[in-house]
Scaffold this motif. Structure first.
Motif, mmCIF file in Angstrom:
data_model
loop_
_atom_site.group_PDB
_atom_site.id
_atom_site.type_symbol
_atom_site.label_atom_id
_atom_site.label_comp_id
_atom_site.label_asym_id
_atom_site.label_seq_id
_atom_site.Cartn_x
_atom_site.Cartn_y
_atom_site.Cartn_z
ATOM 1 N N LYS A 2 61.914 45.826 59.141
ATOM 2 C CA LYS A 2 62.003 45.638 60.598
ATOM 3 C C LYS A 2 63.315 46.218 61.123
ATOM 4 O O LYS A 2 64.360 46.105 60.480
ATOM 5 N N LYS A 3 63.238 46.826 62.307
ATOM 6 C CA LYS A 3 64.436 47.404 62.901
ATOM 7 C C LYS A 3 64.873 46.580 64.122
ATOM 8 O O LYS A 3 64.037 46.171 64.932
ATOM 9 N N VAL A 4 66.189 46.378 64.211
ATOM 10 C CA VAL A 4 66.757 45.557 65.286
ATOM 11 C C VAL A 4 67.789 46.379 66.044
ATOM 12 O O VAL A 4 68.629 47.039 65.428
ATOM 13 N N CYS A 5 67.735 46.301 67.379
ATOM 14 C CA CYS A 5 68.800 46.882 68.209
ATOM 15 C C CYS A 5 69.609 45.735 68.786
ATOM 16 O O CYS A 5 69.041 44.901 69.509
ATOM 17 N N PHE A 77 64.972 43.559 70.039
ATOM 18 C CA PHE A 77 66.186 43.873 70.812
ATOM 19 C C PHE A 77 66.912 42.562 71.084
ATOM 20 O O PHE A 77 66.294 41.610 71.583
ATOM 21 N N ILE A 78 68.199 42.518 70.744
ATOM 22 C CA ILE A 78 68.996 41.330 71.080
ATOM 23 C C ILE A 78 69.996 41.743 72.150
ATOM 24 O O ILE A 78 70.782 42.676 71.939
ATOM 25 N N THR A 112 59.906 42.788 70.644
ATOM 26 C CA THR A 112 60.405 41.479 71.079
ATOM 27 C C THR A 112 61.811 41.653 71.642
ATOM 28 O O THR A 112 62.642 42.331 71.042
ATOM 29 N N VAL A 113 62.064 41.029 72.789
ATOM 30 C CA VAL A 113 63.394 41.093 73.416
ATOM 31 C C VAL A 113 63.975 39.680 73.431
ATOM 32 O O VAL A 113 63.336 38.746 73.929
ATOM 33 N N ILE A 114 65.190 39.543 72.872
ATOM 34 C CA ILE A 114 65.842 38.224 72.802
ATOM 35 C C ILE A 114 67.108 38.282 73.638
ATOM 36 O O ILE A 114 67.972 39.140 73.414
ATOM 37 N N LEU A 115 67.218 37.370 74.568
ATOM 38 C CA LEU A 115 68.417 37.293 75.403
ATOM 39 C C LEU A 115 69.340 36.238 74.803
ATOM 40 O O LEU A 115 69.001 35.045 74.787
ATOM 41 N N GLU A 116 70.493 36.680 74.275
ATOM 42 C CA GLU A 116 71.471 35.724 73.724
ATOM 43 C C GLU A 116 72.597 35.440 74.713
ATOM 44 O O GLU A 116 73.307 34.456 74.575
ATOM 45 N N SER A 117 72.788 36.327 75.685
ATOM 46 C CA SER A 117 73.830 36.092 76.689
ATOM 47 C C SER A 117 73.529 34.773 77.409
ATOM 48 O O SER A 117 72.368 34.440 77.643
ATOM 49 N N THR A 118 74.590 34.063 77.772
ATOM 50 C CA THR A 118 74.432 32.802 78.508
ATOM 51 C C THR A 118 74.075 33.118 79.957
ATOM 52 O O THR A 118 74.768 33.924 80.599
ATOM 53 N N VAL A 119 73.006 32.491 80.456
ATOM 54 C CA VAL A 119 72.518 32.874 81.795
ATOM 55 C C VAL A 119 72.078 31.647 82.603
ATOM 56 O O VAL A 119 71.758 30.599 82.031
ATOM 57 N N PRO A 120 72.031 31.768 83.937
ATOM 58 C CA PRO A 120 71.496 30.676 84.768
ATOM 59 C C PRO A 120 70.024 30.415 84.439
ATOM 60 O O PRO A 120 69.306 31.329 83.997
ATOM 61 N N VAL A 121 69.602 29.179 84.714
ATOM 62 C CA VAL A 121 68.214 28.779 84.433
ATOM 63 C C VAL A 121 67.257 29.674 85.229
ATOM 64 O O VAL A 121 67.445 29.881 86.431
ATOM 65 N N GLY A 122 66.265 30.222 84.528
ATOM 66 C CA GLY A 122 65.259 31.072 85.190
ATOM 67 C C GLY A 122 65.457 32.554 84.922
ATOM 68 O O GLY A 122 64.564 33.359 85.194
ATOM 69 N N THR A 123 66.617 32.928 84.351
ATOM 70 C CA THR A 123 66.919 34.357 84.183
ATOM 71 C C THR A 123 65.978 35.029 83.171
ATOM 72 O O THR A 123 65.570 36.190 83.366
ATOM 73 N N THR A 124 65.634 34.327 82.091
ATOM 74 C CA THR A 124 64.814 34.960 81.036
ATOM 75 C C THR A 124 63.450 35.371 81.607
ATOM 76 O O THR A 124 62.929 36.450 81.296
#
Ligand SMILES: NC(=O)c1ccc[n+]([C@@H]2O[C@H](COP(=O)([O-])OP(=O)(O)OC[C@H]3O[C@@H](n4cnc5c(N)ncnc54)[C@H](O)[C@@H]3O)[C@@H](O)[C@H]2O)c1
Length: 453
Positions: A2-5, A77-78, A112-124
């Protein structure tokens, strides 16, 4: 394979990329900072973290990892880009959506896209729809999106990336399960599956909890100052209660997370965040209070000696102990405020930041600990870095030491006699010494009564 960016190779993204590569994944690290990319590929990363060079060397050597500015196709993608706030304390999501725009150029079915940055509720959810609109792919069917907040402690990141429990919140069940499989590659902690909104809010609530508790410690410190009591001794004693655990006061709250994340909740829930706003204001005011205290004590020191100039050494500039990160650092803002003061010759000792990375106005003021201690008239403890905790007492015996991070505090052992009690009370500080004299009669009465029933 598997490849990850991993998008954003800073304090979170680079260690995450390395750990994923060490777990056997093929990892490409992407950043917009060309200098950072070049340094990473030469195995000299610009961020400091224990063991990072050894781990990076290993994954560069095995060719499981390289860094580039060009987005590539991948299975995962992370996103680990910054999420600061703007002037009016509203989240600045420009980095996230700029990264998402670039990802949309290479996103394909099954990714698959994973959001690790801290964000306001609803951003994902907004991110998922943004990617769908850019690519024409269907969220949940063609590609998967989840938020997985990061909880690592800088200074211990390589261990915590593996052992910490993780919360995974997909925008649907399929996304949650896809992302859980991904973290199974390298996380030995438990994976807790939930919704994207709950995962987003959990991270913000965790950091707000810390901020409120720190604000409480700072208010205790302010009250103790007014009462002429040593705050560290006071808190140490209060914490002898089996269900009390007050944090240690410091010179303020900084960094990229605790000083920022509560505002993301305030932005979304303006009516329900009175306590969070109050805590933010208390913690933001702390450095100003520290500067005022230092100025008062230096003025007193000069008056008693009849001198006009004082050599002042500040211990620590980073936002917290044992890190090299100066972002939003209260110690740095205190140092900057004192730089403008006449009659103060400022020296700084920051063992975690090389001169090259110090702000220009401090480069010529940076000294080693030994030089600083020998030159200074007054020493101020701002950040409790490990080397400062072992300063030999005789080196500062004839100096004035003002402590804002508990460097001098020795934890109370059980004190059963009056002599032990008074020897345990620190009296190196003129202000406290003076104030102790005022309360001594009361202290004597209490102790005699308790000690000689
Ligand atoms: N540092 C921490 O201890 C910590 C802990 C938990 C969560 N977080 C969160 O993780 C996120 C990242 O924090 P960090 O401390 O790693 O930030 P950082 O500033 O150290 O690193 C971010 C990197 O992203 C790069 N970048 C910005 N825009 C980009 C883009 N469009 N494409 C590619 N790269 C881009 C920057 O050049 C930088 O190198 C933030 O949301 C932060 O709140 C940080």
């Amino acid at each position: 394979m598997k490849k990850v960016c991993v998008v954003g190779l800073g304090y979170i993204g680079l260690p995450t990329a390395i750990v994923a590569a060490k777990a056997g994944l093929q990892v490409v690290g992407i950043d917009i900072n060309e200098e950072a990319i070049s340094c990473i590929n030469r195995c000299c990363p610009i961020i400091k973290e224990p063991e990072i060079v050894e781990h990076l060397k290993e994954v560069l050597d095995t060719k499981h990892f390289y860094a580039t500015t060009v987005y590539e196709e991948a299975d995962f993608f992370i996103i680990a880009v910054p999420t600061p706030f703007k002037e009016e304390k509203k989240a600045d999501l420009a980095y996230v959506f700029s990264a998402a725009t670039a990802i949309s150029g290479v996103l394909k079915k099954g990714d698959t896209v994973i959001l690790e940055s801290t964000v306001p509720v609803g951003t994902t959810k907004i991110l998922a729809h943004f990617l769908a609109s850019k690519t024409g792919l269907k969220v949940g069917d063609d590609f998967f999106v989840a938020h997985c907040p990061e909880r690592v402690l800088p200074g211990n990141i390589f261990k915590e990336l593996k052992v910490n429990d993780r919360i995974i919140g997909g925008i649907d069940r399929g996304s949650t399960h896809h992302v859980a499989q991904f973290y199974n590659y390298f996380v030995s902690g438990d994976l807790y599956l939930t919704t994207a909104e709950t995962a987003e809010m959990a991270k913000l609530v965790e950091n707000s909890y810390r901020d409120v508790n720190i604000a409480f410690a700072h208010q205790v410190a302010s009250m103790a100052k007014t009462a002429g009591i040593d705050p560290y001794e006071l808190i140490d004693l209060a914490n002898k209660h089996p269900r009390v655990n007050i944090l240690k006061p410091t010179c303020g709250v900084g960094g990229h997370c605790i000083a920022v994340d509560p505002w993301f909740l305030v932005e979304t829930f303006p009516q329900e965040t009175e306590l969070l706003k109050a805590a933010r204001l208390v913690n933001d005011a702390r450095p100003l209070d520290v500067v005022a205290t230092i100025k008062t004590k230096i003025a007193h020191w000069k008056d008693t000696r009849g001198v006009k100039q004082c050599k002042l050494l500040l211990l620590g500039l980073t936002y917290k102990a044992d890190v090299d990160d100066l972002r939003e650092s209260p110690a740095l803002s205190i140092a900057r405020a004192l730089l403008k003061e006449s009659g103060i010759e400022l020296l700084v000792c920051e063992p975690n930041v090389t001169k090259q990375f110090l702000p220009v106005d401090f480069v010529n003021r940076a000294v080693s600990l030994a030089d600083g201690l020998s030159q200074a008239d007054v020493i101020v403890g701002l950040v409790a870095h490990t080397p400062f905790k072992t300063i030999e007492k005789q080196l500062i015996a004839h100096k004035k030491f003002i402590d804002f991070c508990g460097l001098l505090h020795v934890s109370h052992k059980q004190s059963s006699t009056k002599e032990q009690f008074f020897s345990a009370v620190r009296s190196d500080d003129d202000f406290i010494k003076q104030s102790m004299q005022d309360i001594l009669p009361f202290g004597h009465q209490r102790l005699e009564k308790e000690g000689n029933p």
